[in-house]
Motif scaffolding. Sequence first.
Motif, PDB file in Angstrom:
ATOM      1  N   LYS A   1       0.728  -1.164  -0.174  1.00  0.00           N
ATOM      2  CA  LYS A   1      -0.110  -0.009  -0.027  1.00  0.00           C
ATOM      3  C   LYS A   1       1.110   1.302   0.025  1.00  0.00           C
ATOM      4  N   VAL A   2       0.979   1.965  -1.012  1.00  0.00           N
ATOM      5  CA  VAL A   2       1.637   3.182  -1.314  1.00  0.00           C
ATOM      6  C   VAL A   2       0.989   4.422  -1.570  1.00  0.00           C
ATOM      7  N   GLY A   3       1.855   5.436  -0.893  1.00  0.00           N
ATOM      8  CA  GLY A   3       1.183   7.022  -1.051  1.00  0.00           C
ATOM      9  C   GLY A   3       2.541   7.354  -1.440  1.00  0.00           C
ATOM     10  N   PHE A   4       2.471   8.719  -1.874  1.00  0.00           N
ATOM     11  CA  PHE A   4       3.597   9.603  -2.544  1.00  0.00           C
ATOM     12  C   PHE A   4       3.490  11.010  -1.880  1.00  0.00           C
ATOM     13  N   CYS A   5       4.541  11.551  -1.814  1.00  0.00           N
ATOM     14  CA  CYS A   5       4.678  13.136  -1.727  1.00  0.00           C
ATOM     15  C   CYS A   5       5.535  13.817  -2.646  1.00  0.00           C
ATOM     16  N   GLY A   6       5.052  14.513  -3.397  1.00  0.00           N
ATOM     17  CA  GLY A   6       5.891  15.372  -4.678  1.00  0.00           C
ATOM     18  C   GLY A   6       4.714  16.181  -5.354  1.00  0.00           C
ATOM     19  N   CYS A   7       5.657  16.882  -6.293  1.00  0.00           N
ATOM     20  CA  CYS A   7       4.917  18.025  -6.961  1.00  0.00           C
ATOM     21  C   CYS A   7       5.190  17.971  -8.383  1.00  0.00           C
ATOM     22  N   VAL A   8       3.909  18.019  -9.088  1.00  0.00           N
ATOM     23  CA  VAL A   8       4.122  17.761 -10.613  1.00  0.00           C
ATOM     24  C   VAL A   8       3.577  18.978 -11.377  1.00  0.00           C
ATOM     25  N   SER A   9       3.809  19.254 -12.747  1.00  0.00           N
ATOM     26  CA  SER A   9       3.329  20.290 -13.425  1.00  0.00           C
ATOM     27  C   SER A   9       1.873  20.296 -13.672  1.00  0.00           C
ATOM     28  N   ASP A  10       1.510  21.462 -13.499  1.00  0.00           N
ATOM     29  CA  ASP A  10      -0.119  21.667 -13.652  1.00  0.00           C
ATOM     30  C   ASP A  10      -0.464  21.738 -15.387  1.00  0.00           C
ATOM     31  N   ASP A  11      -0.261  20.526 -15.994  1.00  0.00           N
ATOM     32  CA  ASP A  11      -0.430  20.308 -17.439  1.00  0.00           C
ATOM     33  C   ASP A  11      -0.950  18.946 -17.508  1.00  0.00           C
ATOM     34  N   GLN A  12      -0.790  18.709 -18.947  1.00  0.00           N
ATOM     35  CA  GLN A  12      -1.210  17.344 -19.484  1.00  0.00           C
ATOM     36  C   GLN A  12       0.078  16.469 -18.970  1.00  0.00           C
ATOM     37  N   PHE A  13       1.193  16.714 -18.746  1.00  0.00           N
ATOM     38  CA  PHE A  13       2.188  15.677 -18.444  1.00  0.00           C
ATOM     39  C   PHE A  13       1.973  15.331 -16.999  1.00  0.00           C
ATOM     40  N   GLY A  14       1.524  16.388 -16.145  1.00  0.00           N
ATOM     41  CA  GLY A  14       1.197  16.128 -14.702  1.00  0.00           C
ATOM     42  C   GLY A  14       0.042  15.139 -14.683  1.00  0.00           C
ATOM     43  N   ASP A  15      -0.966  15.418 -15.611  1.00  0.00           N
ATOM     44  CA  ASP A  15      -2.053  14.674 -15.561  1.00  0.00           C
ATOM     45  C   ASP A  15      -1.881  13.062 -15.905  1.00  0.00           C
ATOM     46  N   PHE A  16      -0.765  13.002 -16.862  1.00  0.00           N
ATOM     47  CA  PHE A  16      -0.266  11.813 -17.337  1.00  0.00           C
ATOM     48  C   PHE A  16       0.097  10.967 -16.122  1.00  0.00           C
ATOM     49  N   VAL A  17       1.131  11.436 -15.448  1.00  0.00           N
ATOM     50  CA  VAL A  17       1.742  10.859 -14.211  1.00  0.00           C
ATOM     51  C   VAL A  17       0.773  10.457 -13.139  1.00  0.00           C
ATOM     52  N   VAL A  18       0.120  11.334 -12.658  1.00  0.00           N
ATOM     53  CA  VAL A  18      -0.895  11.215 -11.561  1.00  0.00           C
ATOM     54  C   VAL A  18      -2.029  10.101 -11.837  1.00  0.00           C
ATOM     55  N   ASN A  19      -2.462  10.027 -13.277  1.00  0.00           N
ATOM     56  CA  ASN A  19      -3.442   9.157 -13.781  1.00  0.00           C
ATOM     57  C   ASN A  19      -2.648   7.773 -13.721  1.00  0.00           C
ATOM     58  N   TYR A  20      -1.417   7.733 -14.121  1.00  0.00           N
ATOM     59  CA  TYR A  20      -0.700   6.258 -14.111  1.00  0.00           C
ATOM     60  C   TYR A  20      -0.660   5.973 -12.587  1.00  0.00           C
ATOM     61  N   PHE A  21      -0.198   6.750 -11.508  1.00  0.00           N
ATOM     62  CA  PHE A  21      -0.175   6.394 -10.410  1.00  0.00           C
ATOM     63  C   PHE A  21      -1.522   5.820  -9.855  1.00  0.00           C
ATOM     64  N   GLU A  22      -2.663   6.602 -10.238  1.00  0.00           N
ATOM     65  CA  GLU A  22      -3.779   6.024  -9.744  1.00  0.00           C
ATOM     66  C   GLU A  22      -4.246   4.774 -10.292  1.00  0.00           C
ATOM     67  N   LYS A  23      -3.834   4.494 -11.590  1.00  0.00           N
ATOM     68  CA  LYS A  23      -3.980   3.048 -12.167  1.00  0.00           C
ATOM     69  C   LYS A  23      -3.258   2.107 -11.523  1.00  0.00           C
ATOM     70  N   GLU A  24      -2.213   2.329 -10.890  1.00  0.00           N
ATOM     71  CA  GLU A  24      -1.504   1.367 -10.123  1.00  0.00           C
ATOM     72  C   GLU A  24      -1.825   1.296  -8.661  1.00  0.00           C
ATOM     73  N   GLY A  25      -2.740   1.960  -8.111  1.00  0.00           N
ATOM     74  CA  GLY A  25      -3.386   1.978  -6.938  1.00  0.00           C
ATOM     75  C   GLY A  25      -2.442   2.788  -6.186  1.00  0.00           C
ATOM     76  N   ILE A  26      -1.633   3.816  -6.482  1.00  0.00           N
ATOM     77  CA  ILE A  26      -0.902   4.550  -5.364  1.00  0.00           C
ATOM     78  C   ILE A  26      -1.751   5.737  -5.067  1.00  0.00           C
ATOM     79  N   ASP A  27      -1.627   6.178  -3.904  1.00  0.00           N
ATOM     80  CA  ASP A  27      -2.594   6.983  -3.097  1.00  0.00           C
ATOM     81  C   ASP A  27      -2.016   8.406  -3.811  1.00  0.00           C
TER      82      ASP A  27
END
Length: 339
Positions: free
Chosen positions: A61-87
């Motif tokens: 069970k994994v969480g993450f603390c970090g900051c990403v860009s407020d754009d499509q690339f930021g969406d890409f990585v956050v969506n990927y994490f969510e698909k992997e079950g990462i909070d």
Amino acid sequence: MQNYVTFDMSKPLDFIPIGRIAIDFNPTDMYMPLSESSNFNKYVGGSPANIAVGLARLGCKVGFCGCVSDDQFGDFVVNYFEKEGIDTSKITRAKNGECIGLTFTEILSKEKSSILMYRDNVADFCMTPEDIDEEYIASAKAIVISGTALAKSPSREACLKAMMLAKKNNTRIVFDIDYREYTWKSKDEIAVYYSLVAQNADIIMGSREEFDLTEGIVGVKESDPESAKYWQSFGASICVIKHGKEGSTAYTNDGKFYTIKPFPAVKLKGFGGGDGYGSSFLYSLLQGKDIIDCLEFGSASASILISAHSCSDAMPSAKQVEEFIKKSKEEYGEMVARA
């Protein structure tokens, strides 16, 4: 067996890696200079992000603390994490147009790879101390601090705050040294921040070069056992020192050490192995495995990763690692290990 690191199993999250999420562009035109490569596959990258994905694939069970860009690339990585079950509840967005870090890899041959990083004005360094929530840190059995996140403010202060809150709340601290030369101003600066975290860590993982950098001010230790003994004098339970093709050794705070050689692999590229190693070693430790078995699991995962085109996408499940170990032993015999 002796429990070198005890985890509070009542905590809901297993691990919270802290630091950069980036994007890797790996060429599909294999074994040619980056200047001549035209086609790339896009993957989630950045060592802490890869470790997060690796741990999630292994069932943690994994969480993450970090900051990403407020754009499509930021969406890409956050969506990927969510698909992997990462909070992703503690992943923030950069507020002033900062970009996500981009990594273009050059795979010249099976033995020779290099990395071209675009790290100016990056979002991951925008993580602030205010983004670090005590309740969140307290909810994890361990945090994983990435050395790259210490290279610039306010990200470094955010990491130091997370470290202090972890100490306060019986959350274990893993320090993955993860040295990248970009952004650092001097070797003294590296040694100051690396040693601050190393002095508070329960587990330290890095290459010999990374330990040398961490020890830059206090004086480089003459040997791996001396390095381990030094950091263990501050309270570290386990120091894992990696030597690439020569293998890796875990030094435990009772004066013992355990060494393993890399598994044979059909090598495709020369990077990514360390993140597979880190996630599988930590997963095994949480499972209560003997240290040598933790090393074996980590080493097997590293070999799987260097045989794959991607890093995050190729992270194996526990079953895949177990099958790889079984098949390798049938083919090559037991790994060389000693204690």
